[in-house]
Design a protein around this motif. Structure first.
Motif, short mmCIF file in Angstrom:
data_model
loop_
_atom_site.label_atom_id
_atom_site.label_comp_id
_atom_site.label_asym_id
_atom_site.label_seq_id
_atom_site.Cartn_x
_atom_site.Cartn_y
_atom_site.Cartn_z
N PRO A 1 -4.87 7.08 -6.01
CA PRO A 1 -5.91 6.20 -6.54
C PRO A 1 -6.08 6.47 -8.04
CG PRO A 1 -6.64 7.29 -4.52
CD PRO A 1 -5.38 7.98 -4.97
N PRO A 2 -6.53 5.52 -8.86
CA PRO A 2 -7.11 4.24 -8.43
C PRO A 2 -6.11 3.09 -8.30
CG PRO A 2 -7.45 4.53 -10.77
CD PRO A 2 -6.76 5.79 -10.29
N LEU A 3 -4.87 3.30 -8.73
CA LEU A 3 -3.92 2.19 -8.72
C LEU A 3 -3.34 1.92 -7.33
CD1 LEU A 3 -1.91 2.89 -12.01
CD2 LEU A 3 -3.56 1.06 -11.61
N PHE A 4 -3.18 2.98 -6.51
CA PHE A 4 -2.49 2.83 -5.25
C PHE A 4 -3.18 3.63 -4.15
CE2 PHE A 4 0.62 2.28 -8.64
CZ PHE A 4 1.18 1.04 -8.31
N GLU A 5 -2.80 3.33 -2.92
CA GLU A 5 -3.29 4.08 -1.78
C GLU A 5 -2.50 5.39 -1.66
OE1 GLU A 5 -5.86 3.20 0.06
OE2 GLU A 5 -6.08 1.39 -1.17
N PRO A 6 -3.12 6.46 -1.14
CA PRO A 6 -2.40 7.73 -1.00
C PRO A 6 -1.27 7.68 0.02
CG PRO A 6 -4.59 7.87 -0.02
CD PRO A 6 -4.54 6.57 -0.76
N THR A 7 -1.23 6.63 0.85
CA THR A 7 -0.14 6.45 1.80
C THR A 7 1.03 5.66 1.22
OG1 THR A 7 -1.25 4.51 2.70
CG2 THR A 7 -1.66 6.61 3.80
N ASP A 8 0.84 5.04 0.04
CA ASP A 8 1.91 4.29 -0.62
C ASP A 8 2.99 5.23 -1.13
OD1 ASP A 8 0.55 1.90 -0.25
OD2 ASP A 8 -0.35 1.91 -2.26
N ILE A 9 4.20 4.70 -1.28
CA ILE A 9 5.28 5.41 -1.95
C ILE A 9 5.78 4.52 -3.09
CG2 ILE A 9 7.61 6.34 -1.74
CD1 ILE A 9 7.01 6.97 1.17
N LEU A 10 5.85 5.07 -4.29
CA LEU A 10 6.38 4.36 -5.45
C LEU A 10 7.82 4.83 -5.68
CD1 LEU A 10 4.51 2.33 -6.94
CD2 LEU A 10 3.24 4.13 -5.76
N VAL A 11 8.73 3.89 -5.87
CA VAL A 11 10.15 4.19 -6.00
C VAL A 11 10.70 3.59 -7.28
CG1 VAL A 11 12.42 4.07 -4.90
CG2 VAL A 11 10.35 4.11 -3.48
N SER A 12 11.36 4.39 -8.09
CA SER A 12 12.09 3.86 -9.25
C SER A 12 13.51 3.53 -8.79
CB SER A 12 12.10 4.86 -10.41
OG SER A 12 12.60 6.12 -9.99
N GLU A 13 13.91 2.28 -9.01
CA GLU A 13 15.25 1.82 -8.64
C GLU A 13 16.05 1.64 -9.93
OE1 GLU A 13 15.51 -0.86 -5.09
OE2 GLU A 13 13.45 -1.32 -5.65
N LYS A 14 16.96 2.55 -10.16
CA LYS A 14 17.70 2.55 -11.42
C LYS A 14 18.75 1.47 -11.47
CE LYS A 14 19.68 5.72 -14.79
NZ LYS A 14 18.46 5.73 -15.62
N GLY A 15 19.48 1.29 -10.37
CA GLY A 15 20.58 0.34 -10.37
C GLY A 15 21.82 0.97 -10.96
N LEU A 16 22.38 0.37 -12.00
CA LEU A 16 23.57 0.91 -12.65
C LEU A 16 23.18 2.02 -13.63
CD1 LEU A 16 25.50 -2.40 -13.41
CD2 LEU A 16 25.63 -0.94 -11.38
N LEU A 17 24.18 2.84 -13.98
CA LEU A 17 23.92 3.93 -14.92
C LEU A 17 24.14 3.52 -16.37
CD1 LEU A 17 25.44 6.93 -12.96
CD2 LEU A 17 23.04 6.40 -13.35
N ILE A 18 24.46 2.27 -16.58
CA ILE A 18 24.58 1.73 -17.92
C ILE A 18 23.63 0.54 -18.01
CG2 ILE A 18 26.97 2.48 -18.30
CD1 ILE A 18 27.89 -0.31 -17.48
N PRO A 19 23.12 0.24 -19.21
CA PRO A 19 22.22 -0.90 -19.34
C PRO A 19 22.86 -2.17 -18.79
CG PRO A 19 22.21 0.40 -21.35
CD PRO A 19 23.31 0.95 -20.49
#
Length: 325
Positions: A291-309
């Motif tokens: 909190p305050p942005l998210f619930e404590p049960t949420d999971i935030l994931v960064s998805e990088k994709g490729l290793l180059i722009p």
């Protein structure tokens, strides 16, 4: 064969970073039981070029690193926004792991091999405070006595030989921006280390290796009473090249970068739950919400994709992985 080795090398260069203080062991009230599509749904909430790391401060502020900036995520009029917070730019392959000490947030940077930091003011501005002299400062974690642990790996850039290790950084008691000591704390020869998280006097490290029986491993290293490193212990082996990890109650959340999946593992190394392959675009880090942005049960994931722009709608995202009611 040459192309295959190049692809594997690029995959193993995926960055990490974790700390327990503020973003990790501070959230001990909830331990997930499931990270599959049967119990959670994924929503892409922000575009973050080269999304690399996710960190919640003790106050619940959310920061995400990417190829060219450090972003603070805010919510205005019901919409999420990513506000750039770095002074200048890291150059293009960028910003990595984060850790908090007191009112200061620290960030590893690949391009200049340095440690950046900012006071957590209303509008923090990150800048270089210490040249680490490392070619791949990746994972970052705060230790029990205010020190920071920096992972150098998984691969060296340029023509230098691999030097997989964990470096310890200590600070002035009166100035959180002044490094007074940097030392090689633990050699990890035979591994390509990536992410790091701390729980009490134990450090958990994700790493890759080229030799059988497994490609990915989860290590635990205890911090001795005198501050030295204990013997690394292999807790868990798996077939994916890993990226970062974080603390989730009594368990750990791991990102399986090359498999496009995430996993929940006990702190003793037992696999508790694992998402389906290709359910994420090369995930680089994941953390429980605050909190305050998210619930404590949420999971935030960064998805990088490729290793180059890349301009493709593959990766480059911060996603919300929320429990299905």
């Amino acid at each position: 064969m040459k192309n295959a080795l190049l692809l594997l090398s690029l995959l193993m260069m995926t960055a990490c970073n974790d700390s327990s203080t503020g973003g990790g062991s501070a959230n001990t009230t909830f331990t997930p039981s499931c990270v599959t599509a049967q119990c959670r749904s994924k929503q892409r909430i922000l575009e973050i070029p080269g999304a690399e790391n996710v960190f919640f401060t003790d106050a619940g502020r959310l920061f995400v690193t990417g190829n060219a900036n450090i972003y603070e995520v805010v919510k205005e009029s019901g919409e999420f926004r990513a506000l750039p917070r770095s002074v200048g730019t890291a150059g293009g392959s960028g910003f990595g792991g984060m850790a908090q000490r007191g009112d200061t947030l620290y960030v590893n940077v690949f391009d200049d091999g340095g440690l950046w930091a900012a006071r957590l003011t209303e509008s923090p501005e990150f800048s270089l405070i210490h040249p680490l002299g490392l070619t791949m400062p990746n994972g970052l974690a705060a230790g029990p006595s205010g020190e920071l642990y920096v992972v150098n790996g998984p691969l060296e850039l340029g023509l230098t030989l691999p030097d997989p290790k964990v470096v310890r950084v200590r600070f002035s008691a009166s100035d959180a921006m002044q490094v007074v000591e940097q030392s090689d704390w633990l050699s990890l020869t035979g591994y390509q280390p990536n992410g790091i998280a701390s729980v009490g006097r134990s450090l958990f490290i994700t790493a890759s290796r080229l030799l059988p029986p497994a490609l990915g491993v989860l290590l635990r290293v205890d911090i001795a009473a005198d501050g030295s490193a204990g013997e690394p212990e292999e807790l868990f082996q798996f077939t994916s090249i890993p990226d970062d990890l974080s603390v989730a109650g009594d368990a750990l959340l791991l990102s399986f970068f090359s498999e496009g999946a995430v996993a929940l593992v006990s702190q003793d190394g037992d696999l508790l739950s694992r998402s389906e392959p290709l359910s994420f675009d090369s995930p680089s880090q994941l953390r429980l919400g605050r909190p305050p942005l998210f619930e404590p049960t949420d999971i935030l994931v960064s998805e990088k994709g490729l290793l180059i722009p890349n301009p493709l709608p593959y990766g480059n995202a911060l996603s919300l992985y929320r429990l299905i009611p």
